[in-house]
Scaffold this motif. Structure first.
Motif, PDB file in Angstrom:
ATOM      1  N   ILE A 258      37.884  -9.869  62.408  1.00  0.00           N
ATOM      2  CA  ILE A 258      38.271 -11.222  62.794  1.00  0.00           C
ATOM      3  C   ILE A 258      37.235 -11.705  63.802  1.00  0.00           C
ATOM      4  O   ILE A 258      36.810 -10.955  64.678  1.00  0.00           O
ATOM      5  N   LEU A 259      36.806 -12.932  63.628  1.00  0.00           N
ATOM      6  CA  LEU A 259      35.773 -13.496  64.486  1.00  0.00           C
ATOM      7  C   LEU A 259      36.392 -14.498  65.453  1.00  0.00           C
ATOM      8  O   LEU A 259      37.218 -15.315  65.052  1.00  0.00           O
ATOM      9  N   PHE A 260      35.973 -14.424  66.712  1.00  0.00           N
ATOM     10  CA  PHE A 260      36.457 -15.352  67.726  1.00  0.00           C
ATOM     11  C   PHE A 260      35.362 -16.367  68.023  1.00  0.00           C
ATOM     12  O   PHE A 260      34.210 -16.004  68.253  1.00  0.00           O
ATOM     13  N   ASP A 261      35.737 -17.638  68.011  1.00  0.00           N
ATOM     14  CA  ASP A 261      34.791 -18.720  68.290  1.00  0.00           C
ATOM     15  C   ASP A 261      35.189 -19.428  69.579  1.00  0.00           C
ATOM     16  O   ASP A 261      36.133 -20.214  69.579  1.00  0.00           O
ATOM     17  N   PRO A 262      34.485 -19.147  70.687  1.00  0.00           N
ATOM     18  CA  PRO A 262      34.833 -19.793  71.959  1.00  0.00           C
ATOM     19  C   PRO A 262      34.693 -21.318  71.926  1.00  0.00           C
ATOM     20  O   PRO A 262      35.411 -22.018  72.616  1.00  0.00           O
ATOM     21  N   SER A 263      33.792 -21.826  71.077  1.00  0.00           N
ATOM     22  CA  SER A 263      33.578 -23.270  71.025  1.00  0.00           C
ATOM     23  C   SER A 263      34.672 -23.974  70.228  1.00  0.00           C
ATOM     24  O   SER A 263      34.950 -25.150  70.443  1.00  0.00           O
ATOM     25  N   GLY A 264      35.278 -23.265  69.278  1.00  0.00           N
ATOM     26  CA  GLY A 264      36.317 -23.873  68.447  1.00  0.00           C
ATOM     27  C   GLY A 264      35.778 -24.777  67.374  1.00  0.00           C
ATOM     28  O   GLY A 264      36.528 -25.476  66.704  1.00  0.00           O
ATOM     29  N   ARG A 265      34.462 -24.780  67.166  1.00  0.00           N
ATOM     30  CA  ARG A 265      33.865 -25.681  66.182  1.00  0.00           C
ATOM     31  C   ARG A 265      33.118 -24.955  65.075  1.00  0.00           C
ATOM     32  O   ARG A 265      32.558 -25.581  64.192  1.00  0.00           O
ATOM     33  N   GLY A 266      33.090 -23.637  65.122  1.00  0.00           N
ATOM     34  CA  GLY A 266      32.322 -22.864  64.158  1.00  0.00           C
ATOM     35  C   GLY A 266      33.031 -22.711  62.827  1.00  0.00           C
ATOM     36  O   GLY A 266      34.209 -23.014  62.677  1.00  0.00           O
ATOM     37  N   VAL A 267      32.264 -22.225  61.869  1.00  0.00           N
ATOM     38  CA  VAL A 267      32.778 -21.959  60.533  1.00  0.00           C
ATOM     39  C   VAL A 267      32.497 -20.490  60.229  1.00  0.00           C
ATOM     40  O   VAL A 267      31.372 -20.022  60.399  1.00  0.00           O
ATOM     41  N   ALA A 268      33.520 -19.787  59.792  1.00  0.00           N
ATOM     42  CA  ALA A 268      33.375 -18.352  59.511  1.00  0.00           C
ATOM     43  C   ALA A 268      32.610 -18.145  58.216  1.00  0.00           C
ATOM     44  O   ALA A 268      32.766 -18.912  57.265  1.00  0.00           O
TER      45      ALA A 268
ATOM     46  N   LEU B 151      40.439  -0.077  67.177  1.00  0.00           N
ATOM     47  CA  LEU B 151      40.107  -1.503  67.268  1.00  0.00           C
ATOM     48  C   LEU B 151      38.917  -1.620  68.204  1.00  0.00           C
ATOM     49  O   LEU B 151      38.957  -1.153  69.348  1.00  0.00           O
ATOM     50  N   ILE B 152      37.843  -2.232  67.700  1.00  0.00           N
ATOM     51  CA  ILE B 152      36.612  -2.372  68.463  1.00  0.00           C
ATOM     52  C   ILE B 152      36.434  -3.832  68.851  1.00  0.00           C
ATOM     53  O   ILE B 152      36.481  -4.716  68.001  1.00  0.00           O
ATOM     54  N   ASN B 153      36.195  -4.067  70.141  1.00  0.00           N
ATOM     55  CA  ASN B 153      35.993  -5.414  70.662  1.00  0.00           C
ATOM     56  C   ASN B 153      34.526  -5.588  71.044  1.00  0.00           C
ATOM     57  O   ASN B 153      34.051  -4.968  71.981  1.00  0.00           O
ATOM     58  N   TYR B 154      33.831  -6.452  70.300  1.00  0.00           N
ATOM     59  CA  TYR B 154      32.428  -6.753  70.592  1.00  0.00           C
ATOM     60  C   TYR B 154      32.271  -8.064  71.360  1.00  0.00           C
ATOM     61  O   TYR B 154      31.165  -8.509  71.603  1.00  0.00           O
ATOM     62  N   CYS B 155      33.375  -8.694  71.725  1.00  0.00           N
ATOM     63  CA  CYS B 155      33.311  -9.982  72.419  1.00  0.00           C
ATOM     64  C   CYS B 155      32.843  -9.813  73.860  1.00  0.00           C
ATOM     65  O   CYS B 155      33.008  -8.753  74.464  1.00  0.00           O
ATOM     66  N   ASP B 156      32.308 -10.879  74.405  1.00  0.00           N
ATOM     67  CA  ASP B 156      31.898 -10.906  75.798  1.00  0.00           C
ATOM     68  C   ASP B 156      33.104 -10.566  76.667  1.00  0.00           C
ATOM     69  O   ASP B 156      34.166 -11.162  76.515  1.00  0.00           O
ATOM     70  N   PRO B 157      32.953  -9.606  77.580  1.00  0.00           N
ATOM     71  CA  PRO B 157      34.088  -9.191  78.417  1.00  0.00           C
ATOM     72  C   PRO B 157      34.672 -10.308  79.289  1.00  0.00           C
ATOM     73  O   PRO B 157      35.795 -10.189  79.765  1.00  0.00           O
ATOM     74  N   GLU B 158      33.940 -11.379  79.476  1.00  0.00           N
ATOM     75  CA  GLU B 158      34.425 -12.486  80.294  1.00  0.00           C
ATOM     76  C   GLU B 158      35.364 -13.418  79.525  1.00  0.00           C
ATOM     77  O   GLU B 158      36.087 -14.201  80.134  1.00  0.00           O
ATOM     78  N   LEU B 159      35.364 -13.342  78.200  1.00  0.00           N
ATOM     79  CA  LEU B 159      36.210 -14.234  77.396  1.00  0.00           C
ATOM     80  C   LEU B 159      37.678 -13.837  77.529  1.00  0.00           C
ATOM     81  O   LEU B 159      38.034 -12.671  77.433  1.00  0.00           O
TER      82      LEU B 159
ATOM     83  N   GLU C  44      32.507 -11.927  68.371  1.00  0.00           N
ATOM     84  CA  GLU C  44      32.232 -13.352  68.544  1.00  0.00           C
ATOM     85  C   GLU C  44      31.493 -13.872  67.317  1.00  0.00           C
ATOM     86  O   GLU C  44      30.641 -13.177  66.760  1.00  0.00           O
ATOM     87  N   LEU C  45      31.808 -15.083  66.929  1.00  0.00           N
ATOM     88  CA  LEU C  45      31.180 -15.703  65.768  1.00  0.00           C
ATOM     89  C   LEU C  45      29.666 -15.758  65.925  1.00  0.00           C
ATOM     90  O   LEU C  45      28.932 -15.429  65.000  1.00  0.00           O
ATOM     91  N   THR C  46      29.175 -16.143  67.094  1.00  0.00           N
ATOM     92  CA  THR C  46      27.723 -16.283  67.294  1.00  0.00           C
ATOM     93  C   THR C  46      27.016 -14.935  67.150  1.00  0.00           C
ATOM     94  O   THR C  46      25.916 -14.868  66.599  1.00  0.00           O
ATOM     95  N   LEU C  47      27.624 -13.875  67.623  1.00  0.00           N
ATOM     96  CA  LEU C  47      27.045 -12.539  67.470  1.00  0.00           C
ATOM     97  C   LEU C  47      26.970 -12.180  66.000  1.00  0.00           C
ATOM     98  O   LEU C  47      25.944 -11.707  65.509  1.00  0.00           O
TER      99      LEU C  47
END
Length: 175
Positions: free
Chosen positions: A68-78, A112-120, A41-44
């Protein structure tokens, strides 16, 4: 019903269908982990850049990790040098619309390692569509696709990485 709500419903349907599919008896052909993909996740990533410690633990160079970074808000900048994706990179039924994301999931990673919140929802779609030989992530009932699931309290990345390295050493996939 909005278009995003419909996209979420169809992506959920894709995940449920994949859960029912007969792909759980796959043979893992990894001899040594050399090619590693990371989904975070981008925030992480903005609060804690864990790539240096992870690459050292896996005996790889930091640039050998494809992130690759995932942004749940869709407004972030990598941050510079990193790719970013969000819900707009997906179509109906979990179809990937982004060329960058499509290349990422088609890469033959050893791990492949997934650090994203499991709820996403959409990181699950990425993990399911990935051609990676071995998949690792946080332990959660909906992450049925992980080959290695690690239970930690909260998002304790360092503990997760330590446990992942232990498992990979036991499996003789890293030194």
């Amino acid at each position: 019903m909005g278009i995003l709500n419909l996209k979420n419903k169809t992506a959920n349907k894709f995940i449920k269908n994949q859960r029912k599919a007969d792909g759980f008896n796959k043979e893992i052909k990894v001899k040594v982990v050399n090619r590693v993909g990371v989904l975070a996740e981008l925030t992480l990533f903005q609060t804690y850049n864990f790539t240096k410690r992870l690459s050292e633990a896996l005996h790889l160079e930091p640039e050998d990790l494809k992130i690759i970074l995932f942004d749940p808000s869709g407004r972030g900048v990598a941050p510079e040098l990193y790719r970013l994706c969000d819900e707009t990179h997906f179509g109906f039924n979990g179809k990937i619309k982004s060329e960058i994301l499509s290349k990422f999931v088609s890469r033959d990673f050893d791990l492949l390692i997934n650090y994203c919140d499991p709820e996403l929802l959409f990181p699950k779609v990425i993990m399911l569509k990935s051609a990676a030989q071995l998949k690792a992530g946080f332990d959660h009932e909906s992450n049925f696709f992980n080959d290695i699931s690690i239970k930690t309290t909260g998002n304790d990345i360092d503990t997760f990485n330590d446990e992942l390295v232990k498992y990979l050493q036991i499996l003789k996939l890293i030194k």
